[in-house]
Design an enzyme around this catalytic site. Structure first.
Site, PDB file in Angstrom:
ATOM      1  N   ARG A  96       4.798  -4.808   1.051  1.00 36.95           N
ATOM      2  CA  ARG A  96       5.460  -5.674   2.020  1.00 36.95           C
ATOM      3  C   ARG A  96       6.075  -4.801   3.120  1.00 36.95           C
ATOM      4  NH1 ARG A  96      10.912  -6.087   1.374  1.00 36.95           N
ATOM      5  NH2 ARG A  96      11.784  -5.000  -0.434  1.00 36.95           N
ATOM      6  N   THR A  97       6.217  -5.417   4.271  1.00 46.58           N
ATOM      7  CA  THR A  97       6.825  -4.698   5.390  1.00 46.58           C
ATOM      8  C   THR A  97       8.284  -4.419   5.069  1.00 46.58           C
ATOM      9  OG1 THR A  97       5.451  -6.052   6.817  1.00 46.58           O
ATOM     10  CG2 THR A  97       7.186  -4.765   7.854  1.00 46.58           C
TER      11      THR A  97
END
Lengths: 241, 262
Positions: free
Chosen positions: A18-19
């Site tokens: 995930r970012t």
């Protein structure tokens, strides 16, 4: 071994990512309605952490015939959004049928995009300001990176929420002329320039009315540093530190 | 008939360059009970004849609300019409979800037409046997479209489809030039007159017809029976006072409903 070595990475047990954080970011955008339409302003800086890496980024763009989009946050994600919107406007134009996407439609489309990305843990790391005029109706809205969206008479992103909105709440009126709106805008921009570390003294003000869009050339505000306290900076600083 | 050689498949052309299956599908529309549509600059009215199969059964539903700003009237295979209405509702609701605004009517009819066209070019499908009068209001004004089983669509000021629609079309052709300036009520009245033409002498009552309207400030809705009967009565009073026609015959002149209408 990857999950151990890179504590900065978000690879979990099952290998998904995930970012975590943005890299090149733009700071505040301010938008407000005025008598004839919407006025929006942002500086032209792109920071790479605490470094002022890019000094000539256009963070406000026109979308279709009726809308302006300003973005703060990750610049590459803003560019990605512009690609999506480009395609959207293209298909809309290809219909060639007298109908066109207005600011309300664009705002809602962006909300859907941002929210869907958030749900996949892969957000577009931006706060967006969407303003426009269609058929005499003024529209100003915001979308955050998690898909929160709303409309208001004046909006701001990032530090603008804390420093500019209070000024706007006190001094905004429905029937501001363009000159008055610019003055009010510059008052907010000045505060941000003084107090936001990532702000630079190079702004663009954009306006949209029923007639169309104008984005000004970048210009600087006059700042005042001639305070007596600055004359002798180390005056009160006697001591071991 | 000599055209039977090339009509087995929708994917077979005739030597004259015709697709007979598509034309047969359009025949099905002509056999269905009548539907008319009229348009002014601000309103669109749809009216249909609702024949019940018998006194014991309920009437066929031929008018469907697609969205607040769009409705359709169908003629032909009503089952096909129902399925297409579901598709149209889906398209409208999906658009509204993404864009928070109503789908423009012209874009909806293009999607419907493209869907119909697919069925004219697949060997394992058959064309839809229903014609749709699409009435809607969007930013560019009031619109009335006719969607054909062939995949063609046209915009109309006024139109009639189904059995004995020619009588209604003749009536509308005489009057359509003034429709744009009609008020809402005048439009409904002319729609009722047009429907009456298709009944060929049978008495017009609110129990055998459905009238629906959409306009600025007025979402698509069907006019309730009571109001409708009042309008019909008011119409007939004016007609009788013009009084050169023989009084209406009460005997039931219903022709056999075509099989698809049940």
């Amino acid at each position: 071994m990857e999950a151990l070595a890179m504590k900065d990475s978000a690879i979990s047990q099952n290998g998904t990512e995930r970012t975590l954080y943005p890299y090149v970011t733009g700071t505040s955008v301010i938008g407000m309605k005025y008598k004839d339409g919407i006025i929006m302003a942002a500086d032209t800086g792109g920071s790479y952490g605490s470094t002022l890496r890019y000094k000539s980024l256009e963070r406000i763009k026109s979308i279709g015939k009726h809308s302006l989009l300003g973005a703060s946050g990750e610049i590459s994600d803003f560019q990605e959004l512009l690609r999506y919107l480009d395609e959207l406007v293209l298909y809309d134009n290809m219909w060639d049928d007298g109908n066109s996407l207005g600011p309300k439609e664009v705002h809602n489309y962006l909300t859907r995009v941002m929210y869907n990305r958030r749900n996949k843990f892969n957000p577009l790391w931006n706060s967006l300001v969407l303003g426009g005029v269609k058929n005499g109706q003024k529209y100003l809205g915001m979308v955050s990176m998690i898909g929160t969206h709303f409309e208001d008479n004046h909006v701001a992103t990032g530090f603008g929420n804390h420093l500019a909105r209070p000024i706007l709440r006190a001094e905004w009126r429905e029937d501001l002329s363009f000159e008055e709106a610019v003055k009010l805008m510059e008052k907010c921009l000045l505060v941000l320039l003084y107090r936001d570390r990532s702000a630079i003294n190079k702004f663009q003000i954009a306006k949209i009315t029923e007639e169309g869009v104008t984005i000004s050339q970048p210009y600087a505000l006059k700042t005042h540093w001639g305070f007596s306290a600055f004359q002798n900076p180390s005056k009160g600083a006697e001591g071991s530190w | 008939m000599f055209r039977n050689q090339y009509d087995t498949d929708v994917t077979t052309w005739s030597p004259a360059g015709r697709l007979f299956q598509v034309e047969y599908a359009m025949e099905a529309v002509k056999q269905g009970a009548a539907a008319v549509g009229l348009r002014s600059t601000s309103h669109v009215v749809l009216a249909t004849v609702n024949k019940a199969a018998s006194d014991l059964s309920s009437h066929q539903r031929k008018v469907f609300k697609i969205d607040d700003h769009i409705g359709v009237a169908i003629a032909g295979l009503t089952a096909d019409g129902r399925v297409l209405s579901r598709y149209l509702r889906n398209e409208c609701i999906n658009h509204a979800f993404v864009y928070e605004s109503p789908l423009p009517v012209s874009r909806l009819v293009v999607r419907l037409a493209d869907k119909a066209q697919v069925c004219t070019q697949r060997s394992w499908k058959r064309p839809f046997g229903v014609g749709l009068l699409v009435a809607g209001l969007d930013e560019t004004g009031a619109h009335l479209y006719y969607n054909c089983p062939s995949g063609n669509y046209f915009e109309y000021q006024a139109f009639a489809i189904g059995s004995r629609s020619q009588a209604a079309k003749t009536f509308l052709e005489r009057r359509f030039e003034s429709f744009n300036s009609y008020s809402r009520d005048e439009l409904i009245k002319d729609a009722l007159f047009a429907i009456k033409e298709t009944l060929q002498g049978e008495k017009l009552t609110s129990s055998i017809c459905t009238v629906a309207i959409v306009g600025s400030g007025e979402p698509f809705h069907m006019i309730d029976q009571k109001t409708l009967q009042e309008m019909i009565d008011a119409m007939e009073i004016k007609e009788d006072s013009a009084a050169d026609e023989a009084p209406m015959q009460d005997e039931d002149k219903s022709t056999e409903a075509a099989p698809m209408d049940i």
